[in-house]
Design a protein around this motif. Sequence first.
Motif, mmCIF file in Angstrom:
data_model
loop_
_atom_site.group_PDB
_atom_site.id
_atom_site.type_symbol
_atom_site.label_atom_id
_atom_site.label_comp_id
_atom_site.label_asym_id
_atom_site.label_seq_id
_atom_site.Cartn_x
_atom_site.Cartn_y
_atom_site.Cartn_z
ATOM 1 N N ALA A 6 67.258 -4.819 50.190
ATOM 2 C CA ALA A 6 67.592 -3.606 49.434
ATOM 3 C C ALA A 6 68.738 -3.909 48.479
ATOM 4 N N THR A 7 68.925 -3.003 47.537
ATOM 5 C CA THR A 7 70.057 -3.075 46.620
ATOM 6 C C THR A 7 70.132 -1.743 45.891
ATOM 7 N N SER A 8 71.193 -1.553 45.113
ATOM 8 C CA SER A 8 71.234 -0.364 44.247
ATOM 9 C C SER A 8 70.571 -0.755 42.931
ATOM 10 N N GLU A 9 70.065 0.225 42.215
ATOM 11 C CA GLU A 9 69.335 -0.081 40.981
ATOM 12 C C GLU A 9 70.274 -0.712 39.959
ATOM 13 N N TRP A 10 69.870 -1.867 39.432
ATOM 14 C CA TRP A 10 70.698 -2.605 38.474
ATOM 15 C C TRP A 10 69.749 -3.396 37.564
ATOM 16 N N SER A 11 68.992 -2.648 36.780
ATOM 17 C CA SER A 11 67.997 -3.285 35.904
ATOM 18 C C SER A 11 68.697 -4.111 34.832
ATOM 19 N N PRO A 12 68.174 -5.269 34.464
ATOM 20 C CA PRO A 12 66.877 -5.843 34.841
ATOM 21 C C PRO A 12 66.926 -6.754 36.074
ATOM 22 N N HIS A 13 68.075 -6.830 36.757
ATOM 23 C CA HIS A 13 68.166 -7.697 37.946
ATOM 24 C C HIS A 13 67.288 -7.137 39.068
ATOM 25 N N ALA A 14 67.430 -5.832 39.304
ATOM 26 C CA ALA A 14 66.678 -5.153 40.359
ATOM 27 C C ALA A 14 66.457 -3.705 39.922
ATOM 28 N N SER A 15 65.193 -3.271 39.957
ATOM 29 C CA SER A 15 64.847 -1.930 39.483
ATOM 30 C C SER A 15 63.999 -1.213 40.521
ATOM 31 N N ALA A 16 63.409 -0.110 40.112
ATOM 32 C CA ALA A 16 62.582 0.684 41.036
ATOM 33 C C ALA A 16 61.412 -0.146 41.565
ATOM 34 N N PRO A 17 61.182 -0.116 42.882
ATOM 35 C CA PRO A 17 60.135 -0.941 43.500
ATOM 36 C C PRO A 17 58.737 -0.703 42.924
ATOM 37 N N ASP A 18 58.435 0.540 42.539
ATOM 38 C CA ASP A 18 57.075 0.855 42.054
ATOM 39 C C ASP A 18 56.930 0.699 40.541
ATOM 40 N N SER A 19 57.965 0.175 39.890
ATOM 41 C CA SER A 19 57.939 0.013 38.436
ATOM 42 C C SER A 19 57.159 -1.252 38.051
ATOM 43 N N PRO A 20 56.528 -1.275 36.852
ATOM 44 C CA PRO A 20 55.895 -2.523 36.387
ATOM 45 C C PRO A 20 56.929 -3.622 36.137
ATOM 46 N N THR A 21 58.195 -3.217 35.992
ATOM 47 C CA THR A 21 59.294 -4.185 35.886
ATOM 48 C C THR A 21 60.299 -3.890 37.003
ATOM 49 N N PRO A 22 60.004 -4.329 38.245
ATOM 50 C CA PRO A 22 60.884 -4.026 39.378
ATOM 51 C C PRO A 22 62.176 -4.843 39.390
ATOM 52 N N GLY A 23 62.339 -5.712 38.387
ATOM 53 C CA GLY A 23 63.529 -6.561 38.326
ATOM 54 C C GLY A 23 63.131 -8.016 38.482
ATOM 55 N N TYR A 24 63.733 -8.874 37.659
ATOM 56 C CA TYR A 24 63.322 -10.290 37.702
ATOM 57 C C TYR A 24 63.684 -10.945 39.034
ATOM 58 N N MET A 25 64.823 -10.548 39.645
ATOM 59 C CA MET A 25 65.202 -11.134 40.936
ATOM 60 C C MET A 25 64.193 -10.753 42.018
ATOM 61 N N ILE A 26 63.691 -9.537 41.924
ATOM 62 C CA ILE A 26 62.719 -9.025 42.886
ATOM 63 C C ILE A 26 61.384 -9.753 42.712
ATOM 64 N N GLU A 27 60.982 -9.949 41.451
ATOM 65 C CA GLU A 27 59.714 -10.653 41.181
ATOM 66 C C GLU A 27 59.787 -12.112 41.642
ATOM 67 N N ILE A 28 60.914 -12.756 41.394
ATOM 68 C CA ILE A 28 61.065 -14.170 41.796
ATOM 69 C C ILE A 28 61.018 -14.288 43.320
ATOM 70 N N ALA A 29 61.866 -13.495 43.998
ATOM 71 C CA ALA A 29 61.931 -13.569 45.463
ATOM 72 C C ALA A 29 60.600 -13.169 46.094
ATOM 73 N N GLY A 30 59.983 -12.118 45.551
ATOM 74 C CA GLY A 30 58.704 -11.638 46.084
ATOM 75 C C GLY A 30 57.624 -12.704 46.005
#
Length: 236
Positions: free
Chosen positions: A9-33
């Motif tokens: 989890a984290t607080s929203e801090w786009s573009p590092h981490a964004s809303a989970p259901d967004s097409p751009t959930p954050g680059y850190m989230i996409e990499i780790a996922g």
Amino acid sequence: LGEEQVSVATSEWSPHASAPDSPTPGYMIEIAGAIFKKAGVKMNYQIMPWARALIAVKGGGLDGVVATDPESEPTLLFHKEPLGQYQDALIGPTSLAWKYEGVESLSKVTVGVEAEYGFAEDVNSYILKPGNDKVQTISSDDVPETALNMMDRKRIDLFYNDVSVFNWKIKQKGLDSSQYKAFHTFRAGSLFIGFSPKSPNAQKYADLLDKGIAEMRDSGELKTILDKYGLKDWKP
């Protein structure tokens, strides 16, 4: 037995981490996922207030907190390869007639800051000085959005935050990026996922990220994700 799951989890801090259901959930989230998925681990990611995420991770209720570093949270367990980068700056409208000449020059402007944000050493005591009416603390669901509105209404002159966060907000709003600039940059640093010392798989997850990011860099997959967010790889 079902799939192994890692909760972060984290607080929203786009573009590092964004809303989970967004097409751009954050680059850190996409990499780790992507890394966890390849290892057969499902990543459960949620947004929550920063302070709450930290409490949950330290207590073992969550496996990891996204977008922190070993310096800020020394009790957590970290991977060695960064998953992101930040650059703190004082950002404001290009039209502002002001120049940074050390901390004392800040008394000539009003600065908006995010509640619970970590500040560069040279300005930390100025920003956190009790009763400083030249600093406005912003607490909202979308701090960069609120900061932009406050700038428009001349309630603040400058916003202290991460450059890529501000640029992302400008892009999302369709604003002209040439209307804003960084008046002074402070510390830059690497971003990581900090894992709970109470999570039995913490070391395994950290190792997976280290191995995975190197593979993604080699395969070009990392560049593809970063391109989507208009960012460059931090590793030369």
